[in-house]
Design an enzyme around this catalytic site. Structure first.
Site, PDB file in Angstrom:
ATOM      1  N   ASP A 145      16.780  15.150   1.439  1.00  0.00           N
ATOM      2  CA  ASP A 145      17.915  15.094   2.370  1.00  0.00           C
ATOM      3  C   ASP A 145      18.789  16.173   1.753  1.00  0.00           C
ATOM      4  OD1 ASP A 145      18.936  13.664   0.429  1.00  0.00           O
ATOM      5  OD2 ASP A 145      19.257  11.918   1.662  1.00  0.00           O
ATOM      6  N   ASP A 166      11.918   9.182   9.589  1.00  0.00           N
ATOM      7  CA  ASP A 166      11.721   8.439   8.573  1.00  0.00           C
ATOM      8  C   ASP A 166      12.776   7.055   8.501  1.00  0.00           C
ATOM      9  OD1 ASP A 166      14.394  10.086   8.161  1.00  0.00           O
ATOM     10  OD2 ASP A 166      14.586   8.623   6.588  1.00  0.00           O
ATOM     11  N   CYS A 187      -6.621  -5.357   9.126  1.00  0.00           N
ATOM     12  CA  CYS A 187      -5.806  -4.385   8.538  1.00  0.00           C
ATOM     13  C   CYS A 187      -6.542  -3.922   7.316  1.00  0.00           C
ATOM     14  CB  CYS A 187      -4.371  -4.807   8.285  1.00  0.00           C
ATOM     15  SG  CYS A 187      -3.366  -3.720   7.214  1.00  0.00           S
ATOM     16  N   CYS A 228      -5.119  -2.396   4.527  1.00  0.00           N
ATOM     17  CA  CYS A 228      -4.057  -2.269   3.464  1.00  0.00           C
ATOM     18  C   CYS A 228      -4.484  -3.071   2.376  1.00  0.00           C
ATOM     19  CB  CYS A 228      -2.558  -2.320   4.103  1.00  0.00           C
ATOM     20  SG  CYS A 228      -2.195  -4.235   3.726  1.00  0.00           S
ATOM     21  N   CYS A 249      -3.812  -6.694   2.731  1.00  0.00           N
ATOM     22  CA  CYS A 249      -4.799  -7.563   3.609  1.00  0.00           C
ATOM     23  C   CYS A 249      -6.363  -7.739   3.188  1.00  0.00           C
ATOM     24  CB  CYS A 249      -4.558  -7.024   5.187  1.00  0.00           C
ATOM     25  SG  CYS A 249      -2.984  -7.309   5.872  1.00  0.00           S
ATOM     26  N   HIS A 289       1.998  -3.478   2.799  1.00  0.00           N
ATOM     27  CA  HIS A 289       1.522  -3.509   4.325  1.00  0.00           C
ATOM     28  C   HIS A 289       2.329  -2.954   5.273  1.00  0.00           C
ATOM     29  CE1 HIS A 289       0.021  -5.733   7.842  1.00  0.00           C
ATOM     30  NE2 HIS A 289       1.344  -5.652   8.276  1.00  0.00           N
TER      31      HIS A 289
HETATM   32 ZN   LIG Z   1      -2.018  -5.014   5.938  1.00  0.00          ZN
END
Ligand SMILES: [Zn+2]
Length: 377
Positions: free
Chosen positions: A89, A271, A309, A311, A314, A340
């Site tokens: 930025d 963002d 999920c 990730c 998970c 996550h």
């Molecule tokens: Zn997850």
């Protein structure tokens, strides 16, 4: 270079080719304020959670460790060991929101550092020089983000000055990109549309800045106190005046619902600190709405945060375990929650792109919003 691949209504499916690789849009940029995402997230983690673009804050890096130090160390990419695109930025937003005793002049802004109180000056040239030292992929123009409730007269003057600053940014950026010791000589410049909640000022400003033929255009000064309806209205009015064959960026937005609404109105880049900030507090996004892991009902819950999920949290750990870590203030708990949430956002963007490729964004959006508005179990 930006390629507009497909459009569904105003929603855009595109790609931005940069020296650090190609960004598939719409995309959510993961916010690493001081060149790291808060919550002990490493750049190795970012590769695992589908991050395409990392965003860092110019003001923070200018104050600490100092952009000249980052330049001596080879630029931000080398410093943080991340070879994909980085957007910085302009520093303007932090100057206006964090610092006290600031004075806005035609040449720029005089203010005091929020760390040690020392006097700093930042104008368009300084912001470009700092971002050039950081050597990010995309630099943002230095602008004034006027408060959402600012009076019309104030906003008119502020926007006129922001346009003059933008012209100076463009001149300075091309000078810097031509210097022998500049690290990224292909640094891109995005201009920023301002005008608070006055649609006519926004439209005039959009027309004016598109003439400058920049690499991309952001809509700034939203999500700063106006209602969601006001924000959507401004996007409806303004985005059609920004070039469709350039990337558009809605700064600092937002919730999954805000993003879906933004995509529908033609936005490519987003963002927001929500996924990381909420994660650090145990607030997790799922396709069935948000859950708070501090809630006692998760004490014996051996399911992952979200079934299916992929990730890092998970695929290995249960809600009960992560809840225990959070309560015991173990850093791993916060880290898993942030991973996550960012994975949830990055995956949603992937789903959005897939739905646009199939020409089914509108039905995807409807189903996603319905799912997330159900009360979570
Ligand atoms: Zn997850």
């Amino acid at each position: 270079m930006y390629r507009l691949l497909k459009q569904e209504g105003r929603a855009k499916r595109g790609e931005l080719v940069t020296v650090h690789g190609t960004v598939q849009t719409p995309v959510f940029m993961n916010v690493g304020t001081v060149a790291a995402i808060k919550g002990a997230v490493s750049t190795g983690d970012l590769e695992q959670i589908k991050t395409q673009v990392q965003l860092s804050n110019t003001y923070h890096l200018h104050v600490r460790p100092g952009d000249k130090i980052v330049k001596q160390l080879g630029g931000l990419h080398k410093f943080m060991s991340w070879d994909k695109p980085i957007l910085t930025d302009s520093g303007g937003f932090q100057v206006f929101s964090l610092s006290t005793l600031r004075k806005i002049k035609e040449e720029g802004v005089y203010f005091n550092s929020h760390i040690d109180g020392r006097k700093i000056f930042m104008g368009p040239e300084e912001s470009m020089q700092i971002q050039s030292n950081l050597a990010s992929t995309i630099a943002m123009a230095f602008d004034e983000c006027a408060p959402a409730k600012a009076e019309r007269g104030y906003v008119e003057n502020s926007v006129a000055r922001t346009t003059r600053w933008l012209e100076r940014c463009k001149t300075e950026m091309s000078r810097l990109n031509g210097l022998a010791d500049t690290i990224n000589k292909k640094q891109l410049l995005f201009g920023i549309n301002q005008g608070a909640i006055y649609a006519d000022i926004r439209i005039e400003h959009a027309k004016r800045i598109r003439e400058l033929d920049l690499d991309g255009y952001a809509v700034g000064g939203l999500a700063v106190g106006e209602t969601h309806e006001e924000m959507y209205h401004i996007l409806d009015e303004t985005v059609p005046y920004l070039p469709a064959d350039k990337p558009t960026y809605l700064m600092g937005v937002g919730t999954p619902a805000n993003i879906l609404e933004g995509v529908e109105r033609g936005i490519d880049f987003f963002d927001c600190v929500y996924p990381s900030r909420n994660g650090r507090h145990g607030h997790l996004y799922t396709n069935q709405g948000k859950i708070n892991l501090f809630n006692a009902k998760f004490e014996l819950d051996d399911r992952p945060i979200e079934e299916g999920c992929g990730c890092p949290a998970c695929s290995r750990y249960s809600r009960a375990y992560i809840r225990h870590l959070l309560k015991a203030k173990e850093m791993l708990g916060m880290r898993l929650c942030v991973l996550h949430n960012l994975y949830f956002y990055n995956t949603m963007m992937e789903e959005i792109r897939d739905s646009l490729d199939r020409g089914e964004f509108s039905s995807y959006k409807k189903a996603k919003l319905e799912g997330m508005s159900r009360p979570a179990e």
